[in-house]
Design an enzyme around this catalytic site. Structure first.
Site, PDB file in Angstrom:
ATOM      1  N   HIS A   1      -5.645   4.281   6.402  1.00 30.14           N
ATOM      2  CA  HIS A   1      -4.731   5.005   5.584  1.00 30.14           C
ATOM      3  C   HIS A   1      -3.298   5.135   6.022  1.00 30.14           C
ATOM      4  O   HIS A   1      -2.600   5.984   5.713  1.00 30.14           O
ATOM      5  CB  HIS A   1      -5.514   6.313   5.189  1.00 30.14           C
ATOM      6  CG  HIS A   1      -6.797   6.313   4.359  1.00 30.14           C
ATOM      7  ND1 HIS A   1      -6.520   5.715   2.987  1.00 30.14           N
ATOM      8  CD2 HIS A   1      -7.965   6.309   4.750  1.00 30.14           C
ATOM      9  CE1 HIS A   1      -7.761   5.930   2.478  1.00 30.14           C
ATOM     10  NE2 HIS A   1      -8.649   6.111   3.466  1.00 30.14           N
TER      11      HIS A   1
ATOM     12  N   MET B   1       5.773   9.817  -3.292  1.00 29.51           N
ATOM     13  CA  MET B   1       5.482   8.494  -2.719  1.00 29.51           C
ATOM     14  C   MET B   1       5.768   9.129  -1.088  1.00 29.51           C
ATOM     15  O   MET B   1       7.179   9.023  -0.760  1.00 29.51           O
ATOM     16  CB  MET B   1       5.846   7.294  -2.774  1.00 29.51           C
ATOM     17  CG  MET B   1       5.525   6.198  -1.954  1.00 29.51           C
ATOM     18  SD  MET B   1       5.652   4.455  -2.837  1.00 29.51           S
ATOM     19  CE  MET B   1       7.678   4.535  -2.627  1.00 29.51           C
TER      20      MET B   1
ATOM     21  N   ASP C   1      -2.902  -0.794   6.011  1.00 33.01           N
ATOM     22  CA  ASP C   1      -3.668  -1.312   4.942  1.00 33.01           C
ATOM     23  C   ASP C   1      -3.141  -2.115   4.111  1.00 33.01           C
ATOM     24  O   ASP C   1      -3.639  -3.168   3.509  1.00 33.01           O
ATOM     25  CB  ASP C   1      -3.875   0.061   3.934  1.00 33.01           C
ATOM     26  CG  ASP C   1      -4.789   0.994   4.541  1.00 33.01           C
ATOM     27  OD1 ASP C   1      -5.372   0.769   5.719  1.00 33.01           O
ATOM     28  OD2 ASP C   1      -4.921   2.095   4.215  1.00 33.01           O
TER      29      ASP C   1
ATOM     30  N   ASP D   1       0.961  -1.139  -0.128  1.00 31.63           N
ATOM     31  CA  ASP D   1      -0.024  -0.018   0.027  1.00 31.63           C
ATOM     32  C   ASP D   1       0.884   1.236  -0.156  1.00 31.63           C
ATOM     33  O   ASP D   1       1.972   1.281   0.712  1.00 31.63           O
ATOM     34  CB  ASP D   1      -0.901   0.108   1.154  1.00 31.63           C
ATOM     35  CG  ASP D   1      -1.936   1.139   1.202  1.00 31.63           C
ATOM     36  OD1 ASP D   1      -2.815   1.141   0.361  1.00 31.63           O
ATOM     37  OD2 ASP D   1      -1.514   2.396   1.788  1.00 31.63           O
TER      38      ASP D   1
END
Length: 213
Positions: A181, A35, A186, A22
């Protein structure tokens, strides 16, 4: 005499090790945006027709990264709840994080071919592959070693891809873990979904599989 084609087809395929990943990002695409964290958890191993689920909390990886640009989308950043100013100061250097991740993937996948999986894979794979190639030039998954859980469910359930949403899935497929999140939370949740999907036989399809065409 055995032809080259026959010899190649007879060569046994390596098992696949599915790694749920994730990604949390501060924008829609890598490069202009960053990211900012990613998590990974080993979901399970497939050897021929046999799939063995793993404990998704046993083998995991998590990093928070220093942003690579000044651009970000506030709404995207807010999803993760991460403090971007703190990441600028304290986040891991992307090159170092990618090197550590490659080493981890290769360690947990000894004897198997690692396959990244996600729900959906398109967003997470785009960022992960771009970072792996931009910061080190090498992907342990190759250029196409990813599996999209939405597609897997759509194919098994016999529904259009747009209908492959968690709200329409049978409850027994879904993880009971919350979707927070936080990238590692996740990834672990998705690992359970992956194993449930791999074991799932849709109602009515088990009987049909044994019928002559």
């Amino acid at each position: 005499m055995t032809s080259v084609g026959t010899a190649r087809s007879a060569r046994p395929a390596r098992p696949s090790l599915y790694i749920s990943v994730d990604v949390e990002a501060d924008g829609p695409i890598p490069g202009p945006y960053s990211m900012i964290s990613f998590g990974a958890a080993v979901a399970g191993r497939q050897d021929a027709a046999s799939y063995t689920a793993a404990d998704p909390e046993q083998d995991t990886f998590y990093r928070e990264l220093r942003p690579i640009s000044e651009a970000y989308v506030p709404e995207a950043l807010a999803v993760s709840g991460l403090d971007r100013d703190r990441l600028v100061r304290e986040g891991a250097e992307p090159a170092a994080a990618m090197a550590e991740f490659r080493a981890w993937v290769r360690e947990v996948s000894v004897g198997a071919q690692p396959v990244m999986c996600a729900y959906p894979a398109s967003f997470d794979w785009t960022f992960l592959y771009w970072y792996l190639m931009s910061f080190g030039g090498d992907s342990p998954f190759g250029h196409s070693g990813c599996l999209d859980m939405k597609t897997l469910y759509a194919a098994k359930a016999g529904v259009p891809l747009r209908a492959a949403v968690k709200g329409r899935m049978p409850r027994e497929l879904l993880s009971r873990r919350p979707h927070t999140h936080h990238a590692l939370d996740d990834a672990v949740e998705q690992a359970e979904l992956m194993s449930n999907l791999m074991a799932w036989v849709p109602p009515g399809r088990a009987d049909q599989a044994g019928r002559p065409g």
